[in-house]
Design a protein around this motif. Sequence first.
Motif, PDB file in Angstrom:
ATOM      1  N   PRO A 165      45.799  55.547  42.059  1.00  0.00           N
ATOM      2  CA  PRO A 165      45.768  54.204  41.479  1.00  0.00           C
ATOM      3  C   PRO A 165      45.745  53.102  42.547  1.00  0.00           C
ATOM      4  CG  PRO A 165      47.325  55.560  40.287  1.00  0.00           C
ATOM      5  CD  PRO A 165      46.874  56.350  41.477  1.00  0.00           C
ATOM      6  N   SER A 166      46.473  53.288  43.628  1.00  0.00           N
ATOM      7  CA  SER A 166      46.500  52.267  44.688  1.00  0.00           C
ATOM      8  C   SER A 166      45.149  52.155  45.389  1.00  0.00           C
ATOM      9  CB  SER A 166      47.592  52.587  45.711  1.00  0.00           C
ATOM     10  OG  SER A 166      48.858  52.564  45.102  1.00  0.00           O
ATOM     11  N   ALA A 167      44.524  53.308  45.672  1.00  0.00           N
ATOM     12  CA  ALA A 167      43.218  53.295  46.338  1.00  0.00           C
ATOM     13  C   ALA A 167      42.167  52.669  45.415  1.00  0.00           C
ATOM     14  CB  ALA A 167      42.812  54.708  46.741  1.00  0.00           C
ATOM     15  N   PHE A 168      42.207  53.027  44.137  1.00  0.00           N
ATOM     16  CA  PHE A 168      41.279  52.428  43.184  1.00  0.00           C
ATOM     17  C   PHE A 168      41.504  50.923  43.105  1.00  0.00           C
ATOM     18  CE2 PHE A 168      40.826  50.950  38.720  1.00  0.00           C
ATOM     19  CZ  PHE A 168      39.443  50.824  38.726  1.00  0.00           C
ATOM     20  N   ALA A 169      42.763  50.509  43.050  1.00  0.00           N
ATOM     21  CA  ALA A 169      43.071  49.080  42.944  1.00  0.00           C
ATOM     22  C   ALA A 169      42.512  48.310  44.139  1.00  0.00           C
ATOM     23  CB  ALA A 169      44.579  48.871  42.837  1.00  0.00           C
ATOM     24  N   ARG A 170      42.677  48.856  45.338  1.00  0.00           N
ATOM     25  CA  ARG A 170      42.141  48.174  46.536  1.00  0.00           C
ATOM     26  C   ARG A 170      40.616  48.067  46.460  1.00  0.00           C
ATOM     27  NH1 ARG A 170      46.283  51.110  48.754  1.00  0.00           N
ATOM     28  NH2 ARG A 170      44.936  52.822  49.403  1.00  0.00           N
ATOM     29  N   ARG A 171      39.968  49.158  46.058  1.00  0.00           N
ATOM     30  CA  ARG A 171      38.504  49.162  45.978  1.00  0.00           C
ATOM     31  C   ARG A 171      38.002  48.209  44.894  1.00  0.00           C
ATOM     32  NH1 ARG A 171      35.083  51.801  42.825  1.00  0.00           N
ATOM     33  NH2 ARG A 171      36.578  53.320  42.040  1.00  0.00           N
ATOM     34  N   ALA A 172      38.635  48.234  43.720  1.00  0.00           N
ATOM     35  CA  ALA A 172      38.176  47.417  42.597  1.00  0.00           C
ATOM     36  C   ALA A 172      38.509  45.941  42.784  1.00  0.00           C
ATOM     37  CB  ALA A 172      38.794  47.923  41.298  1.00  0.00           C
ATOM     38  N   ALA A 173      39.660  45.653  43.384  1.00  0.00           N
ATOM     39  CA  ALA A 173      40.119  44.267  43.501  1.00  0.00           C
ATOM     40  C   ALA A 173      39.445  43.511  44.633  1.00  0.00           C
ATOM     41  CB  ALA A 173      41.635  44.232  43.698  1.00  0.00           C
ATOM     42  N   GLU A 174      38.991  44.227  45.647  1.00  0.00           N
ATOM     43  CA  GLU A 174      38.427  43.554  46.825  1.00  0.00           C
ATOM     44  C   GLU A 174      37.268  42.616  46.505  1.00  0.00           C
ATOM     45  OE1 GLU A 174      36.179  44.666  50.936  1.00  0.00           O
ATOM     46  OE2 GLU A 174      37.652  46.092  50.164  1.00  0.00           O
ATOM     47  N   PRO A 175      36.217  43.082  45.813  1.00  0.00           N
ATOM     48  CA  PRO A 175      35.099  42.157  45.566  1.00  0.00           C
ATOM     49  C   PRO A 175      35.459  41.013  44.609  1.00  0.00           C
ATOM     50  CG  PRO A 175      34.684  44.285  44.513  1.00  0.00           C
ATOM     51  CD  PRO A 175      35.941  44.423  45.318  1.00  0.00           C
ATOM     52  N   LEU A 176      36.498  41.214  43.807  1.00  0.00           N
ATOM     53  CA  LEU A 176      36.885  40.200  42.828  1.00  0.00           C
ATOM     54  C   LEU A 176      38.072  39.356  43.300  1.00  0.00           C
ATOM     55  CD1 LEU A 176      36.509  42.507  39.731  1.00  0.00           C
ATOM     56  CD2 LEU A 176      34.971  40.663  40.408  1.00  0.00           C
ATOM     57  N   LYS A 177      38.546  39.642  44.509  1.00  0.00           N
ATOM     58  CA  LYS A 177      39.661  38.887  45.108  1.00  0.00           C
ATOM     59  C   LYS A 177      40.862  38.839  44.162  1.00  0.00           C
ATOM     60  CE  LYS A 177      36.982  37.470  48.549  1.00  0.00           C
ATOM     61  NZ  LYS A 177      36.252  38.624  48.965  1.00  0.00           N
ATOM     62  N   ASN A 178      41.285  40.007  43.669  1.00  0.00           N
ATOM     63  CA  ASN A 178      42.390  40.086  42.720  1.00  0.00           C
ATOM     64  C   ASN A 178      43.528  40.899  43.345  1.00  0.00           C
ATOM     65  OD1 ASN A 178      44.102  40.440  40.504  1.00  0.00           O
ATOM     66  ND2 ASN A 178      42.398  40.473  39.061  1.00  0.00           N
ATOM     67  N   ASP A 179      44.289  40.268  44.239  1.00  0.00           N
ATOM     68  CA  ASP A 179      45.393  40.944  44.917  1.00  0.00           C
ATOM     69  C   ASP A 179      46.521  41.320  43.966  1.00  0.00           C
ATOM     70  OD1 ASP A 179      44.057  40.786  47.343  1.00  0.00           O
ATOM     71  OD2 ASP A 179      44.958  38.843  47.855  1.00  0.00           O
ATOM     72  N   ASP A 180      46.626  40.614  42.835  1.00  0.00           N
ATOM     73  CA  ASP A 180      47.657  40.964  41.859  1.00  0.00           C
ATOM     74  C   ASP A 180      47.471  42.386  41.345  1.00  0.00           C
ATOM     75  OD1 ASP A 180      49.314  38.634  41.695  1.00  0.00           O
ATOM     76  OD2 ASP A 180      47.684  37.618  40.627  1.00  0.00           O
ATOM     77  N   PHE A 181      46.224  42.833  41.219  1.00  0.00           N
ATOM     78  CA  PHE A 181      45.993  44.189  40.731  1.00  0.00           C
ATOM     79  C   PHE A 181      46.449  45.211  41.758  1.00  0.00           C
ATOM     80  CE2 PHE A 181      43.145  47.867  39.670  1.00  0.00           C
ATOM     81  CZ  PHE A 181      43.835  48.237  38.524  1.00  0.00           C
ATOM     82  N   VAL A 182      46.243  44.933  43.020  1.00  0.00           N
ATOM     83  CA  VAL A 182      46.696  45.854  44.077  1.00  0.00           C
ATOM     84  C   VAL A 182      48.220  45.970  44.033  1.00  0.00           C
ATOM     85  CG1 VAL A 182      46.772  46.282  46.560  1.00  0.00           C
ATOM     86  CG2 VAL A 182      44.688  45.353  45.521  1.00  0.00           C
ATOM     87  N   ALA A 183      48.911  44.838  43.953  1.00  0.00           N
ATOM     88  CA  ALA A 183      50.381  44.858  43.898  1.00  0.00           C
ATOM     89  C   ALA A 183      50.863  45.581  42.641  1.00  0.00           C
ATOM     90  CB  ALA A 183      50.915  43.425  43.930  1.00  0.00           C
ATOM     91  N   PHE A 184      50.224  45.310  41.526  1.00  0.00           N
ATOM     92  CA  PHE A 184      50.620  45.934  40.259  1.00  0.00           C
ATOM     93  C   PHE A 184      50.391  47.439  40.307  1.00  0.00           C
ATOM     94  CE2 PHE A 184      49.184  47.324  35.988  1.00  0.00           C
ATOM     95  CZ  PHE A 184      50.414  47.278  35.344  1.00  0.00           C
ATOM     96  N   ALA A 185      49.207  47.877  40.730  1.00  0.00           N
ATOM     97  CA  ALA A 185      48.894  49.306  40.761  1.00  0.00           C
ATOM     98  C   ALA A 185      49.808  50.048  41.735  1.00  0.00           C
ATOM     99  CB  ALA A 185      47.429  49.520  41.137  1.00  0.00           C
ATOM    100  N   THR A 186      50.133  49.420  42.842  1.00  0.00           N
ATOM    101  CA  THR A 186      51.055  50.033  43.805  1.00  0.00           C
ATOM    102  C   THR A 186      52.440  50.193  43.180  1.00  0.00           C
ATOM    103  OG1 THR A 186      49.799  49.117  45.644  1.00  0.00           O
ATOM    104  CG2 THR A 186      52.057  49.810  46.111  1.00  0.00           C
ATOM    105  N   ALA A 187      52.908  49.178  42.476  1.00  0.00           N
ATOM    106  CA  ALA A 187      54.209  49.253  41.813  1.00  0.00           C
ATOM    107  C   ALA A 187      54.211  50.347  40.738  1.00  0.00           C
ATOM    108  CB  ALA A 187      54.567  47.904  41.193  1.00  0.00           C
ATOM    109  N   VAL A 188      53.128  50.457  39.961  1.00  0.00           N
ATOM    110  CA  VAL A 188      53.033  51.497  38.941  1.00  0.00           C
ATOM    111  C   VAL A 188      53.040  52.873  39.590  1.00  0.00           C
ATOM    112  CG1 VAL A 188      51.500  52.509  37.181  1.00  0.00           C
ATOM    113  CG2 VAL A 188      51.892  50.041  37.223  1.00  0.00           C
ATOM    114  N   SER A 189      52.300  53.020  40.666  1.00  0.00           N
ATOM    115  CA  SER A 189      52.249  54.294  41.385  1.00  0.00           C
ATOM    116  C   SER A 189      53.620  54.650  41.951  1.00  0.00           C
ATOM    117  CB  SER A 189      51.207  54.214  42.502  1.00  0.00           C
ATOM    118  OG  SER A 189      51.097  55.444  43.160  1.00  0.00           O
ATOM    119  N   ASP A 190      54.272  53.688  42.582  1.00  0.00           N
ATOM    120  CA  ASP A 190      55.607  53.934  43.143  1.00  0.00           C
ATOM    121  C   ASP A 190      56.604  54.309  42.052  1.00  0.00           C
ATOM    122  OD1 ASP A 190      54.635  53.423  45.664  1.00  0.00           O
ATOM    123  OD2 ASP A 190      55.542  51.420  45.833  1.00  0.00           O
TER     124      ASP A 190
END
Length: 181
Positions: A105-130
């Motif tokens: 989920p964290s790797a997907f979040a980084r890949r998906a959020a990068e072009p859309l500049k959505n850092d909230d998704f990276v933080a959220f997906a990392t928290a869900v994964s953790d």
Amino acid sequence: EHGDEPEEQDEDAPDGESPEEAGDADAPQEGTRRGGGHWWMLLALAAVALVAMAVRWVRKRLRLSDPAALCGSVRSYGEAAMILYRANLTVLAHLGQAPMGGETPSAFARRAAEPLKNDDFVAFATAVSDASYGRQPLKRADIDAGLRAYEGFRKALGLKERARFMWTRVVHGLGDFERIP
């Protein structure tokens, strides 16, 4: 003297009736015209009622698939996180993004959020994964990040994608919260 001359009568008029009184035999009767108008009015009212019912149903389905409302109705941050993760996956699918096989989920979040500049998704997906691996419990701030991520992705949709996404929500909801890749 005019009084002795017979009045001219229309050949089609019955005896004793003037042409105005007899009317045109081929024209619809006055009562028939009014009755037909009532049917059209009833059909128009029925159509308006059907449209109103459809609009009400669509609005209800959209409310029932609103992630913020769904998160407010659950008892734990874990349940809210699954709802938000599914909501984010659903909107990302309409943006052409999906997790690849074996991608965390964290790797997907980084890949998906990068072009859309959505850092909230990276933080959220990392928290869900953790949280899923027992490293950190979920907090309100994590849920808020998931909501902001969802709104950011939703706003990134073009007009066509937004219409398709709304249709998906109306017909299918946000998807299965139990089975999330």
